[in-house]
Design a protein around this motif. Structure first.
Motif, short mmCIF file in Angstrom:
data_model
loop_
_atom_site.label_atom_id
_atom_site.label_comp_id
_atom_site.label_asym_id
_atom_site.label_seq_id
_atom_site.Cartn_x
_atom_site.Cartn_y
_atom_site.Cartn_z
N HIS A 71 3.28 3.93 -17.34
CA HIS A 71 2.44 3.27 -16.35
C HIS A 71 2.56 3.92 -14.96
CE1 HIS A 71 1.37 0.24 -19.21
NE2 HIS A 71 2.61 -0.23 -19.32
N LYS A 124 -0.36 9.19 -5.28
CA LYS A 124 0.13 7.88 -4.83
C LYS A 124 1.57 7.95 -4.32
CE LYS A 124 -3.81 6.61 -6.52
NZ LYS A 124 -4.97 6.62 -5.60
N SER A 156 4.21 4.09 -8.36
CA SER A 156 3.34 3.05 -8.89
C SER A 156 1.88 3.43 -8.66
CB SER A 156 3.64 1.72 -8.19
OG SER A 156 2.69 0.74 -8.56
N ARG A 157 1.05 3.08 -9.63
CA ARG A 157 -0.38 3.38 -9.51
C ARG A 157 -1.11 2.41 -8.58
NH1 ARG A 157 -2.47 6.91 -13.32
NH2 ARG A 157 -0.93 7.63 -14.84
N ASP A 158 -0.57 1.21 -8.41
CA ASP A 158 -1.32 0.22 -7.62
C ASP A 158 -0.51 -0.46 -6.52
OD1 ASP A 158 0.32 -1.27 -9.25
OD2 ASP A 158 -1.31 -2.12 -10.45
N LYS A 159 0.80 -0.25 -6.46
CA LYS A 159 1.62 -0.86 -5.42
C LYS A 159 2.07 0.21 -4.44
CE LYS A 159 3.22 -4.54 -8.49
NZ LYS A 159 4.39 -5.17 -9.17
N HIS A 160 1.31 0.38 -3.39
CA HIS A 160 1.60 1.42 -2.40
C HIS A 160 0.80 1.14 -1.15
CE1 HIS A 160 -2.28 2.80 -3.82
NE2 HIS A 160 -1.79 2.99 -5.03
N ASP A 201 -3.33 4.36 0.90
CA ASP A 201 -4.41 3.54 1.47
C ASP A 201 -4.59 3.82 2.96
OD1 ASP A 201 -4.63 2.40 -1.04
OD2 ASP A 201 -3.26 0.76 -0.54
#
Length: 823
Positions: A488, A472, A499-503, A507
């Protein structure tokens, strides 16, 4: 057709331009669509830059003192990477826009995103890349649709392009002789018949839309009839230019292709029109062709040709990743098509080409017309074979770059990333906000030199994009990850956390990967090639100081993770009982010590592939709770493999090896980094190395080969193989202290040129062919001294032989000593 119609038109953006009016910035787009060419005007846009809101009051005070004011200031719900809120400053006028920035820069007030062109921002913020759907009121202007005040949205529709291959011939002083035009091959045609022209007879096939506009008149008494070529004779140069105008109005191409077509052909056409006080109206709207020279390099510039895109063959080949020793049309066409130009076999071709063209124009105009048209056809065939137009279209669709844009991987990244960043509440940093620091390069393992049987090569597919996706790695993701608790976030290198989900970048690569797999299934080569190059450029962009998102923590988190993966992969393989003899960036070379045949080697390669992938999937799931996108493939099997040492050392070399590769069609010799594939070594060295290694790999005697080669060399039988070809990277007068052989040869060549009254060739760079003589380097065109054969023995043959002979218990000097006594 007349009046105004409300409709929707989808098309490919051929050209884009912005210009200022009293109402603001107008954006002009020209599209190729199924309904025909279309001109779209987007009025009343504004220039914009961003500043921190806390600096706004001070900025307004400074502007007021200079009697300056922006058109509008608007607070935004965005913040910079340091967490500060920002406002947007809008202007209708570019002069005021720059004055406002200058005042702030003098006061050391930070300005953001001021360098993004209005046109580029408008398109990227709407996720419009390459193709666009336009809804509005359209009116027909006689040859194109016109639409103003419209709604634009993304689309995937891609039309076929009508393109013309254009080439001009002129006198040595620049007066026009002829203009070749080959037209009618759609951009989607994948190949052009090799028999378009016969190099032996010079006869052209007549079943093509090919024309040569030429000054002069038909000559019925010519020995060779002109039945094979369509020549339109013109009285003089102004008539020639008017005929070109008429041709463009009649055929109306979307694209103009050629070789150096912008910086030479179109530039000269614009210049000759200026000489005759003419407007050369080649634009789709009747506007004149314009050439805007760059202030720093007058020979370089920009072509303005409204409604038509200009695609230069050299630029497009480089964009698509093609590499050649020389990008001359003759060299590239010989390499790709095994054919070339019609004027190549005259004595002293380099010097006399211009004179030969002048002679043909005066004495054999039909021969010159054929030569002119052949250049058009060569360019057309190169574009078709390499699918260059298709590649340019797919690149534009993926990145939003203009079709004719050169390079620009940083701009492509910005186009893709910036709109997503804004939607996540951030603005982009400026170039230089973070001090540029060196990041480690790709992993290169110390090699174990030697001659091996049965070596496997295992490659990680798209290693750096896979690392970005897996761990990520992302500019905004690092800002968010550093704010999160360690448990986290995902650790990077040099203090980075993600961050695991804010990127966004992972994507983007996920979508590109899916698109590439789809392109593979559809066998869409240009699309998958464009995706591959764009994906692989992502690391380079983050590691470039010229990128606004550059941060050594980002680049290092990619490369150092790659180092870790390669080292752990090596350790895992050796735990299985095999030996890793070399590794380079994403490739691991494995020696199968007890292997005896190709079937066994292939089977063991597949087993290793499966085991390594399973190892990394489990490791990443257990240690990081991450999905693994790393994938290694068994790529190659070498029956014989040679890893040399560094010259004069026992240390293994890097990025240099040779091997006998097993392929479905048999075996093939592969050379990496060795003399055979290096353009700065002579043909003698390249031929010798191939023959020597072939015998070594076949376990055949080599003594006779070495002795016979030295004997033939000393007898003068190999003189044509002794020419060095090297590029001059700087002007000749820039070489002061260190003067390499190619510069000495070039200076001698131009001294002789001056004495003979010929144009100087090498003052501003160039490519020189020369030999080493008993009196030093001399140009191949003006060889005056005896060749220094001992130089070629010592500097070309001996280094190649000594790299491998010690493994065979042999010595080069001893092998040729008896032979040398004869000379």
């Amino acid at each position: 057709m007349s009046g105004t119609q409300r409709q929707k038109i989808a098309g490919l953006i051929l050209t884009r331009r912005q210009y200022e009016t009293k109402q603001g910035v107008e954006i002009e787009l020209w599209l190729a669509s199924k309904q025909g060419p279309c001109r779209v005007i987007l009025p009343a846009q504004r220039y914009v830059f961003l500043i921190h809101q806390q600096q706004l009051e001070r900025a307004q005070t400074l502007w007021a003192a200079k009697h300056l004011a922006p058109d509008e200031i608007r607070p935004l719900s965005l913040r910079s990477f340091n967490g500060e809120s920002v406002s947007a400053v809008y202007c209708l006028n570019n002069k005021i826009f720059r004055q406002l920035q200058a005042v702030l820069s003098t006061a050391s007030i930070a300005i953001f995103e001021a360098d993004i062109r209005v046109c580029d921002r408008y398109l990227m913020e709407r996720f419009i890349y390459g193709t666009v759907s336009v809804q509005g009121d359209f009116s027909w202007r006689g040859s194109y649709w016109h639409c103003q005040a419209v709604t634009l949205s993304p689309t995937t529709f891609t039309p076929k392009l009508k393109q013309v291959s254009l080439d001009i011939e002129c006198s040595p002083s620049g007066e026009l002789y002829s203009i070749g035009l080959s037209y009618g091959n759609s951009s989607n045609k994948t190949d052009i018949d090799n028999s378009s022209i016969d190099n032996q007879s010079g006869q052209l096939n007549a079943d093509r839309y090919a024309t040569v506009l030429m000054i002069g008149q038909s000559q019925p008494a010519d020995d060779v009839p002109a039945d094979d070529i369509n020549i339109q004779w013109q009285e003089n140069e102004p008539a020639l230019l008017r005929a070109l105008e008429a041709w463009f109005q009649c055929h109306d191409p979307d694209a103009v292709i050629g070789w150096a077509v912008a910086n030479f052909d179109l530039r000269l056409l614009a210049k000759r029109a200026e000489v005759h006080n003419m407007s050369l109206r080649l634009g789709r709207d009747g506007s004149p062709l314009r050439w805007l020279a760059h202030s720093s390099e007058p020979e370089q510039g920009t072509v303005i040709l409204n409604g038509r895109v200009v695609l230069d063959g050299i630029d497009q080949l480089k964009n698509a990743g093609w590499m050649f020793e020389s990008f001359s049309l003759e060299f590239v066409s010989q390499a790709m098509l095994s054919t070339g130009k019609l004027i190549t076999n005259i004595h002293n071709y380099t010097h006399n080409k211009g004179l030969e063209i002048k002679r043909q124009f005066e004495q054999e105009p039909l021969s010159l017309a054929r030569y002119n048209l052949q250049d058009c056809l060569l360019v057309e065939r190169i574009f078709a074979k390499a699918q260059l137009t298709e590649y340019a279209i797919q690149r534009a669709r993926l990145t939003g770059l203009a079709l004719d844009r050169r390079g620009a991987s940083v701009a492509a990244f910005t186009n893709l990333y910036l709109p997503l960043l804004h939607r996540s509440g951030y603005i982009a940093p400026n170039i230089g906000d973070i001090e540029a620091q060196h990041s480690p390069g790709g992993f290169v393992m110390d090699s174990t030199p030697g001659l091996y049987d049965w070596v496997l090569v295992l490659d990680f597919k798209s290693l750096y994009p896979s690392i970005i996706r897996t761990f990520k790695i992302d500019p905004m993701g690092m800002i968010e990850g550093l704010k999160e608790q360690h448990k986290h976030s995902i650790p990077g290198f040099r203090g980075a956390r993600f961050s695991r989900d804010k990127h966004h970048l992972p994507d983007i690569l996920d979508k590109l990967t899916a698109a590439r797999e789809s392109a593979k299934k559809e066998n869409n080569q240009p699309f998958q090639h464009a995706i591959k190059i764009i994906m692989n450029s992502m690391y380079g962009v983050l590691g470039s100081a010229g990128c606004r998102f550059h941060d050594t923590r980002l680049a290092s988190s990619i490369t150092l993770r790659g180092h870790q993966i390669m080292l752990e992969t090596r350790d895992f393989i050796e735990q299985q009982g095999d030996q890793v003899v070399y590794g380079d960036t994403d490739s691991t070379f494995v020696w199968l010590k007890d292997c005896s045949n190709a079937i066994d080697a292939q089977a063991r390669g597949k087993v290793l592939e499966k085991c390594i992938n399973h190892y990394w999937q489990n490791k990443l799931k257990c240690e990081f709770q991450l999905e693994c996108f790393l994938e290694i493939e068994f790529e190659t099997c070498f029956r014989k493999f040679f890893m040399p040492t560094l010259r004069g050392s026992d240390t293994g070399s890097k990025k240099r090896y040779a091997g006998l590769k097993i392929t479905p069609d048999g075996e093939s010799m592969i050379f990496k980094g060795l003399e055979t594939v290096r353009s700065d070594w002579t043909e003698l060295a390249q031929h010798f190395q191939k023959k020597l290694y072939a015998k070594v790999f076949a376990k055949q005697p080599i003594d006779r080969l070495i002795i016979d080669t030295v004997e033939s060399l000393n007898n003068g039988q190999l003189d044509q193989q002794l020419i060095y070809h090297k590029r001059l990277r700087r002007p000749l007068n820039a070489y002061l202290k260190n003067v390499p052989p190619q510069v000495r040869a070039a200076r001698l060549a131009d001294k002789i040129n001056a004495n003979l009254g010929r144009p100087l060739q090498y003052q501003q760079r160039g490519r020189i062919a020369y030999l080493i003589t008993v009196n030093g380097p001399e140009p191949a065109d003006y060889l005056q001294s005896e060749i220094d054969y001992q130089h070629y023995i010592d500097k070309q043959l001996k280094p190649i032989a000594e790299a491998i002979l010690p493994l065979l218990g042999k010595n080069f000097d001893e092998m040729i000593s008896d032979q040398m006594r004869l000379f």
